[in-house]
Structures are given as C-alpha cells and as structure tokens.
Design a protein around this motif. Structure first.
Motif, PDB file in Angstrom:
ATOM      1  N   UNK A  48      53.113  26.214  -5.405  1.00  0.00           N
ATOM      2  CA  UNK A  48      52.904  25.400  -6.750  1.00  0.00           C
ATOM      3  C   UNK A  48      53.353  25.938  -8.033  1.00  0.00           C
ATOM      4  N   UNK A  49      53.760  25.343  -8.687  1.00  0.00           N
ATOM      5  CA  UNK A  49      54.122  26.290 -10.135  1.00  0.00           C
ATOM      6  C   UNK A  49      52.937  26.414 -10.953  1.00  0.00           C
ATOM      7  N   UNK A  50      53.096  27.606 -11.599  1.00  0.00           N
ATOM      8  CA  UNK A  50      51.727  28.045 -12.458  1.00  0.00           C
ATOM      9  C   UNK A  50      51.866  26.911 -13.483  1.00  0.00           C
ATOM     10  N   UNK A  51      50.357  26.702 -13.794  1.00  0.00           N
ATOM     11  CA  UNK A  51      49.981  25.519 -14.879  1.00  0.00           C
ATOM     12  C   UNK A  51      49.483  26.136 -16.030  1.00  0.00           C
ATOM     13  N   UNK A  52      49.707  25.490 -16.907  1.00  0.00           N
ATOM     14  CA  UNK A  52      48.959  25.770 -18.207  1.00  0.00           C
ATOM     15  C   UNK A  52      47.631  25.423 -18.117  1.00  0.00           C
ATOM     16  N   UNK A  53      46.721  26.355 -18.701  1.00  0.00           N
ATOM     17  CA  UNK A  53      45.440  26.100 -18.871  1.00  0.00           C
ATOM     18  C   UNK A  53      44.639  26.729 -17.833  1.00  0.00           C
ATOM     19  N   UNK A  54      45.005  27.879 -17.110  1.00  0.00           N
ATOM     20  CA  UNK A  54      44.596  28.589 -16.189  1.00  0.00           C
ATOM     21  C   UNK A  54      43.598  29.303 -16.382  1.00  0.00           C
ATOM     22  N   UNK A  55      43.158  29.549 -17.762  1.00  0.00           N
ATOM     23  CA  UNK A  55      41.957  30.119 -18.392  1.00  0.00           C
ATOM     24  C   UNK A  55      40.989  29.111 -18.969  1.00  0.00           C
ATOM     25  N   UNK A  56      41.091  28.027 -18.600  1.00  0.00           N
ATOM     26  CA  UNK A  56      40.307  26.809 -19.426  1.00  0.00           C
ATOM     27  C   UNK A  56      38.734  27.257 -18.813  1.00  0.00           C
ATOM     28  N   UNK A  57      37.923  27.448 -20.030  1.00  0.00           N
ATOM     29  CA  UNK A  57      36.554  27.448 -19.714  1.00  0.00           C
ATOM     30  C   UNK A  57      36.375  28.865 -19.690  1.00  0.00           C
ATOM     31  N   UNK A  58      37.219  29.677 -19.934  1.00  0.00           N
ATOM     32  CA  UNK A  58      36.918  31.243 -19.960  1.00  0.00           C
ATOM     33  C   UNK A  58      37.315  31.792 -21.483  1.00  0.00           C
ATOM     34  N   UNK A  59      37.872  31.098 -22.144  1.00  0.00           N
ATOM     35  CA  UNK A  59      38.042  31.425 -23.583  1.00  0.00           C
ATOM     36  C   UNK A  59      37.570  30.575 -24.676  1.00  0.00           C
ATOM     37  N   UNK A  60      36.916  31.141 -25.648  1.00  0.00           N
ATOM     38  CA  UNK A  60      36.199  30.426 -26.497  1.00  0.00           C
ATOM     39  C   UNK A  60      37.086  30.457 -27.953  1.00  0.00           C
ATOM     40  N   UNK A  61      37.198  29.383 -28.552  1.00  0.00           N
ATOM     41  CA  UNK A  61      37.994  29.358 -30.026  1.00  0.00           C
ATOM     42  C   UNK A  61      36.943  28.993 -30.948  1.00  0.00           C
ATOM     43  N   UNK A  62      36.683  29.921 -31.908  1.00  0.00           N
ATOM     44  CA  UNK A  62      35.817  29.799 -32.875  1.00  0.00           C
ATOM     45  C   UNK A  62      36.012  28.588 -33.810  1.00  0.00           C
ATOM     46  N   UNK A  63      34.843  27.911 -34.128  1.00  0.00           N
ATOM     47  CA  UNK A  63      34.813  26.700 -35.217  1.00  0.00           C
ATOM     48  C   UNK A  63      35.780  26.730 -36.214  1.00  0.00           C
ATOM     49  N   UNK A  64      35.667  28.088 -36.848  1.00  0.00           N
ATOM     50  CA  UNK A  64      36.352  28.393 -38.256  1.00  0.00           C
ATOM     51  C   UNK A  64      37.800  29.099 -37.944  1.00  0.00           C
ATOM     52  N   UNK A  65      38.438  28.840 -36.856  1.00  0.00           N
ATOM     53  CA  UNK A  65      39.634  29.208 -36.134  1.00  0.00           C
ATOM     54  C   UNK A  65      40.591  28.953 -37.486  1.00  0.00           C
TER      55      UNK A  65
END
Length: 79
Positions: A48-65
């Motif tokens: 299956x093709x690689x999908x975007x979002x493979x790091x979902x839940x593993x990366x945190x984006x700060x609120x003040x990004x």
C-alpha cells in the motif's frame, strides 16, 4: 513484460488465461497503448502507498506555534 494486442487477446483468450494461471504477467494494449495488466491471482499484492499522517499522535504542536519566533523575525526584518 510481454505486451499483447487486444485483438490477439480476444482471439486467444484461453491460452492467455492459462499463461497467467502459470504465473506469467503481461500487458494488454490497444493500438499500442497499454490498457491493463494481467497477473495471476496468487501474485503478491503491491505494498500500500505510504500515507501522510504516519506520525499522528506522536508529535505535539504547541498552542503558540504561529507566534513562535515573532520577536526574532520582527528584529531581523523590522516589521
């Protein structure tokens, strides 16, 4: 990979099916343009093709990004 004209494929369908059942893959073309690939049923499925979002839940984006580095950017560009 062998390419077979669609007219030849219609004329010799049983032979082509037998070849595919023995494990041979080939392409059926119409006017020289590839149309379909014939593969045996027991051929391995393509990965299956690689999908975007493979790091979902593993990366945190700060609120003040959006504001990160604003002071430095203002200093550098004098905005």
């Amino acid at each position: 990979m062998l390419t077979i004209n669609i007219h030849e494929a219609k004329t010799h369908l049983s032979r082509i099916v037998e070849r595919a059942a023995r494990g041979e893959s080939f392409v059926i073309a119409k006017a020289g343009r590839p149309m379909v690939r014939v593969v045996p049923l027991d051929a391995p499925e393509p990965a299956p093709p690689k999908r975007l979002g493979f790091l979902a839940g593993q990366v945190r984006v700060p609120d003040d990004f959006d504001a990160m580095g604003a002071a430095e950017i203002e200093h550098l560009f004098g905005a």
